[in-house]
Design a protein around this motif. Structure first.
Motif, PDB file in Angstrom:
ATOM      1  N   ASP A   1       0.817  -1.208   0.000  1.00 48.70           N
ATOM      2  CA  ASP A   1       0.000   0.000   0.000  1.00 48.70           C
ATOM      3  C   ASP A   1       0.853   1.261   0.000  1.00 48.70           C
ATOM      4  O   ASP A   1       0.370   2.341  -0.335  1.00 48.70           O
ATOM      5  CB  ASP A   1      -0.933   0.000   1.213  1.00 48.70           C
ATOM      6  N   ALA A   2       2.133   1.157   0.356  1.00 48.44           N
ATOM      7  CA  ALA A   2       3.042   2.302   0.269  1.00 48.44           C
ATOM      8  C   ALA A   2       3.371   2.566  -1.194  1.00 48.44           C
ATOM      9  O   ALA A   2       3.413   1.641  -2.003  1.00 48.44           O
ATOM     10  CB  ALA A   2       4.314   2.014   1.057  1.00 48.44           C
ATOM     11  N   SER A   3       3.624   3.819  -1.539  1.00 47.48           N
ATOM     12  CA  SER A   3       3.982   4.127  -2.926  1.00 47.48           C
ATOM     13  C   SER A   3       5.254   3.395  -3.334  1.00 47.48           C
ATOM     14  O   SER A   3       5.357   2.882  -4.448  1.00 47.48           O
ATOM     15  CB  SER A   3       4.157   5.642  -3.097  1.00 47.48           C
ATOM     16  N   VAL A   4       6.235   3.362  -2.432  1.00 53.27           N
ATOM     17  CA  VAL A   4       7.494   2.655  -2.656  1.00 53.27           C
ATOM     18  C   VAL A   4       7.942   2.079  -1.326  1.00 53.27           C
ATOM     19  O   VAL A   4       7.781   2.706  -0.278  1.00 53.27           O
ATOM     20  CB  VAL A   4       8.597   3.595  -3.204  1.00 53.27           C
ATOM     21  N   SER A   5       8.508   0.872  -1.347  1.00 55.34           N
ATOM     22  CA  SER A   5       9.063   0.283  -0.140  1.00 55.34           C
ATOM     23  C   SER A   5      10.299  -0.526  -0.522  1.00 55.34           C
ATOM     24  O   SER A   5      10.703  -0.546  -1.693  1.00 55.34           O
ATOM     25  CB  SER A   5       8.027  -0.602   0.570  1.00 55.34           C
ATOM     26  N   ALA A   6      10.910  -1.166   0.471  1.00 57.78           N
ATOM     27  CA  ALA A   6      12.091  -1.991   0.233  1.00 57.78           C
ATOM     28  C   ALA A   6      11.984  -3.257   1.054  1.00 57.78           C
ATOM     29  O   ALA A   6      11.526  -3.228   2.209  1.00 57.78           O
ATOM     30  CB  ALA A   6      13.359  -1.225   0.608  1.00 57.78           C
ATOM     31  N   LEU A   7      12.387  -4.368   0.476  1.00 54.83           N
ATOM     32  CA  LEU A   7      12.424  -5.639   1.181  1.00 54.83           C
ATOM     33  C   LEU A   7      13.808  -5.812   1.798  1.00 54.83           C
ATOM     34  O   LEU A   7      14.829  -5.615   1.129  1.00 54.83           O
ATOM     35  CB  LEU A   7      12.109  -6.795   0.231  1.00 54.83           C
TER      36      LEU A   7
ATOM     37  N   VAL B   1      18.989  -3.715   3.042  1.00 53.22           N
ATOM     38  CA  VAL B   1      18.035  -3.769   1.933  1.00 53.22           C
ATOM     39  C   VAL B   1      18.484  -4.829   0.934  1.00 53.22           C
ATOM     40  O   VAL B   1      19.625  -4.825   0.479  1.00 53.22           O
ATOM     41  CB  VAL B   1      17.919  -2.403   1.248  1.00 53.22           C
ATOM     42  N   VAL B   2      17.585  -5.737   0.613  1.00 57.23           N
ATOM     43  CA  VAL B   2      17.836  -6.778  -0.386  1.00 57.23           C
ATOM     44  C   VAL B   2      17.225  -6.392  -1.723  1.00 57.23           C
ATOM     45  O   VAL B   2      17.818  -6.598  -2.783  1.00 57.23           O
ATOM     46  CB  VAL B   2      17.275  -8.135   0.094  1.00 57.23           C
ATOM     47  N   LEU B   3      16.045  -5.826  -1.681  1.00 56.74           N
ATOM     48  CA  LEU B   3      15.324  -5.480  -2.909  1.00 56.74           C
ATOM     49  C   LEU B   3      14.678  -4.111  -2.736  1.00 56.74           C
ATOM     50  O   LEU B   3      13.608  -3.992  -2.133  1.00 56.74           O
ATOM     51  CB  LEU B   3      14.265  -6.553  -3.205  1.00 56.74           C
ATOM     52  N   PRO B   4      15.313  -3.051  -3.249  1.00 52.25           N
ATOM     53  CA  PRO B   4      14.736  -1.705  -3.124  1.00 52.25           C
ATOM     54  C   PRO B   4      13.698  -1.445  -4.207  1.00 52.25           C
ATOM     55  O   PRO B   4      13.603  -2.172  -5.195  1.00 52.25           O
ATOM     56  CB  PRO B   4      15.958  -0.803  -3.313  1.00 52.25           C
ATOM     57  N   GLY B   5      12.934  -0.395  -4.006  1.00 56.93           N
ATOM     58  CA  GLY B   5      12.060   0.097  -5.067  1.00 56.93           C
ATOM     59  C   GLY B   5      10.851  -0.758  -5.369  1.00 56.93           C
ATOM     60  O   GLY B   5      10.350  -0.753  -6.492  1.00 56.93           O
ATOM     61  N   VAL B   6      10.345  -1.497  -4.369  1.00 55.01           N
ATOM     62  CA  VAL B   6       9.122  -2.281  -4.573  1.00 55.01           C
ATOM     63  C   VAL B   6       7.929  -1.313  -4.587  1.00 55.01           C
ATOM     64  O   VAL B   6       7.849  -0.395  -3.778  1.00 55.01           O
ATOM     65  CB  VAL B   6       8.971  -3.349  -3.479  1.00 55.01           C
ATOM     66  N   ILE B   7       7.015  -1.536  -5.518  1.00 53.63           N
ATOM     67  CA  ILE B   7       6.026  -0.524  -5.892  1.00 53.63           C
ATOM     68  C   ILE B   7       4.618  -0.844  -5.387  1.00 53.63           C
ATOM     69  O   ILE B   7       4.213  -2.000  -5.303  1.00 53.63           O
ATOM     70  CB  ILE B   7       6.010  -0.381  -7.439  1.00 53.63           C
ATOM     71  N   LEU B   8       3.895   0.214  -5.077  1.00 56.67           N
ATOM     72  CA  LEU B   8       2.461   0.160  -4.800  1.00 56.67           C
ATOM     73  C   LEU B   8       1.761  -0.845  -5.719  1.00 56.67           C
ATOM     74  O   LEU B   8       1.994  -0.852  -6.927  1.00 56.67           O
ATOM     75  CB  LEU B   8       1.886   1.554  -5.051  1.00 56.67           C
ATOM     76  N   GLY B   9       0.900  -1.687  -5.122  1.00 53.66           N
ATOM     77  CA  GLY B   9       0.148  -2.652  -5.921  1.00 53.66           C
ATOM     78  C   GLY B   9       0.832  -3.991  -6.073  1.00 53.66           C
ATOM     79  O   GLY B   9       0.231  -4.924  -6.615  1.00 53.66           O
ATOM     80  N   THR B  10       2.072  -4.116  -5.594  1.00 54.89           N
ATOM     81  CA  THR B  10       2.773  -5.399  -5.653  1.00 54.89           C
ATOM     82  C   THR B  10       2.127  -6.370  -4.671  1.00 54.89           C
ATOM     83  O   THR B  10       1.936  -6.051  -3.497  1.00 54.89           O
ATOM     84  CB  THR B  10       4.265  -5.215  -5.297  1.00 54.89           C
ATOM     85  N   ARG B  11       1.792  -7.565  -5.132  1.00 51.87           N
ATOM     86  CA  ARG B  11       1.218  -8.585  -4.265  1.00 51.87           C
ATOM     87  C   ARG B  11       2.324  -9.397  -3.612  1.00 51.87           C
ATOM     88  O   ARG B  11       3.303  -9.782  -4.269  1.00 51.87           O
ATOM     89  CB  ARG B  11       0.279  -9.493  -5.052  1.00 51.87           C
ATOM     90  N   LEU B  12       2.172  -9.668  -2.330  1.00 49.90           N
ATOM     91  CA  LEU B  12       3.180 -10.385  -1.561  1.00 49.90           C
ATOM     92  C   LEU B  12       2.492 -11.420  -0.685  1.00 49.90           C
ATOM     93  O   LEU B  12       1.412 -11.187  -0.149  1.00 49.90           O
ATOM     94  CB  LEU B  12       3.977  -9.413  -0.693  1.00 49.90           C
ATOM     95  N   ALA B  13       3.145 -12.569  -0.531  1.00 48.38           N
ATOM     96  CA  ALA B  13       2.600 -13.636   0.299  1.00 48.38           C
ATOM     97  C   ALA B  13       3.237 -13.580   1.678  1.00 48.38           C
ATOM     98  O   ALA B  13       4.465 -13.561   1.809  1.00 48.38           O
ATOM     99  CB  ALA B  13       2.865 -14.994  -0.350  1.00 48.38           C
ATOM    100  N   ALA B  14       2.422 -13.553   2.705  1.00 48.92           N
ATOM    101  CA  ALA B  14       2.942 -13.500   4.072  1.00 48.92           C
ATOM    102  C   ALA B  14       3.736 -14.763   4.383  1.00 48.92           C
ATOM    103  O   ALA B  14       3.364 -15.873   3.996  1.00 48.92           O
ATOM    104  CB  ALA B  14       1.800 -13.333   5.063  1.00 48.92           C
TER     105      ALA B  14
END
Length: 308
Positions: free
Chosen positions: A121-127, A135-148
């Motif tokens: 739900d954030a405009s941009v985040s980082a994993l 940071v392993v994966l920067p620049g993850v974008i709003l609307g990206t689906r992720l499995a808990a």
């Protein structure tokens, strides 16, 4: 397991760019081609003309599914982006090229693919590797689906990500559950408004750079609603209304006489007593996302208002 033509794969980078052909790629595009893409560097490295070059078709987000149709020895894959409908191009989805190392086979990423209830739900985040860690994966974008991958802990949530064996972490506040019911127009408009002033990039579908139909696609994607990628296909997939019946969150479509639809905007105010209609849109001429009253030349090419 390796990528194979005829089988599905998923995107393993935060944002993968879909190209018209490998030969169309320019030297300035190098940051978008890496195994760990740097979309901010790519966009900032282009001049305003390069940002609207026609070599880019669309962009795909982390975990997005594709059908691999061809693999070239030079490391390029031709794919069908099955989550971006494009009926006029291919009934299966949007076709184009991307570097094969930006994909992993579905079987190698099963835990990160499918009907996940979580969406960024954030405009941009980082994993990150650990809560508040590297940071392993920067620049993850709003609307990206992720499995808990487990419950939240101290404000951080572990998630599965394609191409990563161990769970990665991001702030729990950056995640939301996908709603069971369709979103309201007001909810979608509120998401789109968070992208005000994002730079215009032809084919862009991210909070770093976006085009008019990409803005609409991404805003609805945040709620798990799959709209086509291009404006004319979006018109075909939505319900026409009578001009004057629009409300905020509906869609304005624009076309020149005898031509197909070329532009789309999200209604922010229907025609009021002052005669002005207003919309939020990624504007090619202003090269950014703006909210404005429709200027005269837009009114002259307004061909319809639709509702999702």
């Amino acid at each position: 397991m390796e990528l194979q033509p005829g089988r599905e794969a998923v995107v393993r980078v935060a944002v993968a760019t879909l190209w018209t052909s490998p030969e169309a790629v320019r030297p300035v595009d190098r940051p978008a081609l890496a195994a760990r893409t740097d979309i901010p560097a790519w966009i900032s490295g282009m001049d305003s003309d390069q940002q609207v070059g026609d070599c880019v078709l669309s962009q795909l987000l982390l975990g997005e599914r594709v059908l691999v149709t061809e693999l070239r020895p030079d490391g390029w894959a031709h794919v069908i982006a099955v989550e971006q409908p494009a009926a006029k191009l291919d009934p299966r989805g949007y076709p184009g090229w991307l570097p094969a190392d930006q994909l992993v086979p579905v079987d190698a990423a099963t835990s990160a693919v499918g009907a996940s209830p979580l969406v960024l739900d954030a405009s941009v985040s980082a994993l990150r590797a650990t809560p508040d860690g590297p940071v392993v994966l920067p620049g993850v974008i709003l609307g990206t689906r992720l499995a808990a991958a487990g419950p939240a802990r101290d404000g951080w949530r572990p998630v599965h990500a394609p191409g990563h064996t161990d769970p990665l972490w991001l702030p729990d506040a950056h995640l939301a559950e996908l709603p069971a019911a369709p979103p309201t127009a007001a909810e979608v408009l509120a998401v789109a408004q968070r992208l005000l002033d994002v730079v215009y990039v032809w084919g862009g579908v991210s909070a770093y750079g976006i085009d008019c139909s990409g803005l609409v696609h991404l805003a609805w994607r945040r709620f798990g609603v799959q709209l086509p990628r291009d404006a004319d296909d979006q018109a075909a997939a939505t319900v026409p209304l009578a001009l004057g019946d629009e409300r905020p969150g509906d869609l304005y479509f624009f076309a020149r006489p005898g031509r197909k639809i070329h532009h789309i905007g999200i209604v922010t105010a229907g025609q009021g007593s002052d005669g002005d209609r207003r919309m939020l849109h990624a504007c090619y001429r202003q090269r950014r996302v703006v909210e404005e009253a429709l200027p005269a030349d837009r009114v002259a090419t307004l061909v319809g208002v639709h509702r999702v």
